[in-house]
Design an enzyme around this catalytic site. Structure first.
Site, PDB file in Angstrom:
ATOM      1  N   CYS A  48       0.847  -1.188   0.000  1.00 20.03           N
ATOM      2  CA  CYS A  48       0.000   0.000   0.000  1.00 20.03           C
ATOM      3  C   CYS A  48       0.889   1.247   0.000  1.00 20.03           C
ATOM      4  O   CYS A  48       1.784   1.373   0.834  1.00 20.03           O
ATOM      5  CB  CYS A  48      -0.883  -0.013   1.235  1.00 20.03           C
ATOM      6  SG  CYS A  48      -1.880   1.470   1.410  1.00 20.03           S
ATOM      7  N   CYS A  51       0.262   3.210   3.516  1.00 20.95           N
ATOM      8  CA  CYS A  51       0.722   2.778   4.842  1.00 20.95           C
ATOM      9  C   CYS A  51       1.807   1.720   4.798  1.00 20.95           C
ATOM     10  O   CYS A  51       2.333   1.340   5.842  1.00 20.95           O
ATOM     11  CB  CYS A  51      -0.464   2.281   5.673  1.00 20.95           C
ATOM     12  SG  CYS A  51      -1.128   0.716   5.076  1.00 20.95           S
ATOM     13  N   CYS A  97      -7.454  -0.810   1.272  1.00 23.48           N
ATOM     14  CA  CYS A  97      -6.479  -1.357   2.210  1.00 23.48           C
ATOM     15  C   CYS A  97      -7.126  -1.512   3.579  1.00 23.48           C
ATOM     16  O   CYS A  97      -7.724  -0.574   4.093  1.00 23.48           O
ATOM     17  CB  CYS A  97      -5.277  -0.411   2.285  1.00 23.48           C
ATOM     18  SG  CYS A  97      -4.099  -0.829   3.585  1.00 23.48           S
ATOM     19  N   CYS A 100      -5.217   1.080   6.295  1.00 24.28           N
ATOM     20  CA  CYS A 100      -5.387   2.532   6.312  1.00 24.28           C
ATOM     21  C   CYS A 100      -6.658   2.997   5.605  1.00 24.28           C
ATOM     22  O   CYS A 100      -6.969   4.194   5.608  1.00 24.28           O
ATOM     23  CB  CYS A 100      -4.174   3.236   5.710  1.00 24.28           C
ATOM     24  SG  CYS A 100      -4.051   3.084   3.914  1.00 24.28           S
ATOM     25  N   CYS A 120      -8.514  -5.187  -9.919  1.00 25.29           N
ATOM     26  CA  CYS A 120      -8.080  -4.167 -10.862  1.00 25.29           C
ATOM     27  C   CYS A 120      -7.620  -2.965 -10.039  1.00 25.29           C
ATOM     28  O   CYS A 120      -8.438  -2.226  -9.501  1.00 25.29           O
ATOM     29  CB  CYS A 120      -9.256  -3.819 -11.768  1.00 25.29           C
ATOM     30  SG  CYS A 120      -8.867  -2.607 -13.025  1.00 25.29           S
TER      31      CYS A 120
HETATM   32 ZN   LIG Z   1      -2.849   1.115   3.467  1.00 21.83          ZN
END
Ligand SMILES: [Zn+2]
Length: 135
Positions: A48, A51, A97, A100, A120
């Site tokens: 990510c 984060c 995510c 976060c 995607c």
């Molecule tokens: Zn994240």
């Protein structure tokens, strides 16, 4: 359980690039074919960009031809969460995510085996790490 990352809007603006902020925090979508990660074929982990949480492995990345980095499964089921997105008159499943809450993209049911899913993703919301995470 992973600890949640929570920041204020101003804090996200300060830590993310304008493009990352637009996608991760404002549910934006990068232009088709815009991400260099479309062509990323090395082994590694896609994390990510908000984060640093490990989200996808190169093992499940495939070329969907969509113009966005595509995966058929997350690294761990609990790494991502989904919600129903009904914007633009479409009913889509949004992927974000789990740590976060950053918007990553959408998941569709036209992916390859074994899952039949196509995650995607916006490349701008991911950071490639050529180290493979041990699951
Ligand atoms: Zn994240």
């Amino acid at each position: 359980m992973t600890a949640k990352v929570e920041k204020t809007d101003a804090e996200w603006r300060a830590t993310l690039s304008p493009e990352q902020y637009q996608v991760l925090r404002k549910h934006g979508t990068e232009h088709r074919g815009a991400s260099p990660l479309n062509k990323e074929k090395r082994e590694g982990t896609f994390k990510c960009a908000g984060c640093g949480e490990s989200l996808f492995s190169s093992d499940t990345k495939y070329d969907s031809g969509s113009g966005w980095p595509s995966f058929y499964a997350p690294l761990k089921d609990e790494a991502v969460e989904t919600t129903t997105d009904q914007t633009y008159g479409m009913r889509r499943t949004e992927v974000h995510c789990a740590k976060c809450g950053g918007h990553l993209g959408h998941v569709f049911e036209d992916g390859p085996k074994p899952t039949g899913l196509r995650y995607c993703m916006n490349g701008v919301s991911l950071a490639f790490d050529p180290e493979k995470d041990k699951v």
